[in-house]
Design a protein around this motif. Sequence first.
Motif, PDB file in Angstrom:
ATOM      1  N   ARG A  55     -14.715  67.427 -32.360  1.00 41.31           N
ATOM      2  CA  ARG A  55     -13.373  67.672 -31.840  1.00 41.31           C
ATOM      3  C   ARG A  55     -12.359  67.970 -32.946  1.00 41.31           C
ATOM      4  O   ARG A  55     -11.223  68.327 -32.658  1.00 41.31           O
ATOM      5  CB  ARG A  55     -12.912  66.486 -30.996  1.00 41.31           C
ATOM      6  N   ASP A  58     -11.923  73.817 -34.975  1.00 36.53           N
ATOM      7  CA  ASP A  58     -10.981  74.698 -34.293  1.00 36.53           C
ATOM      8  C   ASP A  58     -11.423  75.004 -32.868  1.00 36.53           C
ATOM      9  O   ASP A  58     -10.595  75.187 -31.975  1.00 36.53           O
ATOM     10  CB  ASP A  58     -10.822  76.009 -35.068  1.00 36.53           C
ATOM     11  N   ARG A  59     -12.727  75.042 -32.648  1.00 41.06           N
ATOM     12  CA  ARG A  59     -13.250  75.383 -31.331  1.00 41.06           C
ATOM     13  C   ARG A  59     -14.642  74.777 -31.173  1.00 41.06           C
ATOM     14  O   ARG A  59     -15.329  74.523 -32.165  1.00 41.06           O
ATOM     15  CB  ARG A  59     -13.316  76.898 -31.136  1.00 41.06           C
ATOM     16  N   PRO A  60     -15.092  74.536 -29.924  1.00 40.82           N
ATOM     17  CA  PRO A  60     -16.446  73.988 -29.728  1.00 40.82           C
ATOM     18  C   PRO A  60     -17.507  74.985 -30.180  1.00 40.82           C
ATOM     19  O   PRO A  60     -17.293  76.198 -30.197  1.00 40.82           O
ATOM     20  CB  PRO A  60     -16.502  73.765 -28.209  1.00 40.82           C
ATOM     21  N   ARG A  61     -18.684  74.458 -30.532  1.00 42.19           N
ATOM     22  CA  ARG A  61     -19.789  75.325 -30.932  1.00 42.19           C
ATOM     23  C   ARG A  61     -20.379  76.059 -29.731  1.00 42.19           C
ATOM     24  O   ARG A  61     -20.912  77.142 -29.861  1.00 42.19           O
ATOM     25  CB  ARG A  61     -20.890  74.495 -31.604  1.00 42.19           C
ATOM     26  N   ARG A  62     -20.289  75.443 -28.524  1.00 40.56           N
ATOM     27  CA  ARG A  62     -20.856  76.050 -27.332  1.00 40.56           C
ATOM     28  C   ARG A  62     -20.115  75.556 -26.096  1.00 40.56           C
ATOM     29  O   ARG A  62     -19.395  74.559 -26.144  1.00 40.56           O
ATOM     30  CB  ARG A  62     -22.348  75.704 -27.208  1.00 40.56           C
ATOM     31  N   LYS A  63     -20.303  76.251 -25.007  1.00 35.52           N
ATOM     32  CA  LYS A  63     -19.700  75.845 -23.741  1.00 35.52           C
ATOM     33  C   LYS A  63     -20.520  74.718 -23.132  1.00 35.52           C
ATOM     34  O   LYS A  63     -21.742  74.755 -23.146  1.00 35.52           O
ATOM     35  CB  LYS A  63     -19.671  77.033 -22.770  1.00 35.52           C
TER      36      LYS A  63
END
Length: 283
Positions: A55, A58-63
């Motif tokens: 968390r 900057d962004r998640p690795r996957r959905k």
Amino acid sequence: MNTDTTRTENDAIVEQARQAAGPALLDTAAGGELAVFHTPTGLEVVDLDADKYARRADRPRRKQGTTVVRDVRSFAQYYRKHSDEHSEVYVILDEGLIIAVLDAHQPEPDAPRWGDHVLQLRLTPTEAWQRWGAQNRRLLPQVAFAEFLEDNLDDLASQPVPAAEVLEIARTFQARTKVSFSSGIVQASGDIRLKYEETTDATGGARGELTVPNEFAVALAAFDDTDRYLIRARLRHRIEGGNLRLMYILDRPEEHLREAVKTVVEKVEAEIGVQIMRGAPPT
């Protein structure tokens, strides 16, 4: 020279150098990342995909995660946005639940995926369906039964008994509160003939009969995405101590509900262009 002291000093220098070098970053086969630190007690491995570390990126690795929608249009909209050629869709008919695994396994044996990006269409019966289902097979006092029919008049079908006639029967029950019912006979026509006697002094105990149909029908939509189903309702009565109680028995509502789920499945298939499998995805 004391070799033990020299060795200790050298070990300390080596340890400082290791810590100054920072962690080693290693990619995992699943697409994640591990950080390996040198510590005085040995190597420490940190999974950077763990929530407390992931968390911070900057962004998640996957959905991932489960999205729940309530109608076909919303399901199709989300599915088209996030699915790919390997996504899979299942239906559990008895639960009214359609499940799409958007990151399902790829067909190659060395290309599994996590299967934790999920879309669900949870079908909720309409308010009318729930109302009629809640009172199904419940004996009600005659006035309560009459009020229920009157409150849900819009759900009554025109056949085999017109809604206006059912309303008139309901109002008759409401008017016959000061009577004592003595018997109920099912006639050859199928109608029910109820005998009663007035309990007020003004009428001098006048007797009478009331004939009601032994069945009527309701037109109910199981879900918002389905048309109305015509469902037969058989009328039953019981007389206890002069008091009349009535109930209706819906004809196989579970089968109608199951058919409604199948109808929704067909609509989803037409919207997303994917054949839906019966069953549940792997857990």
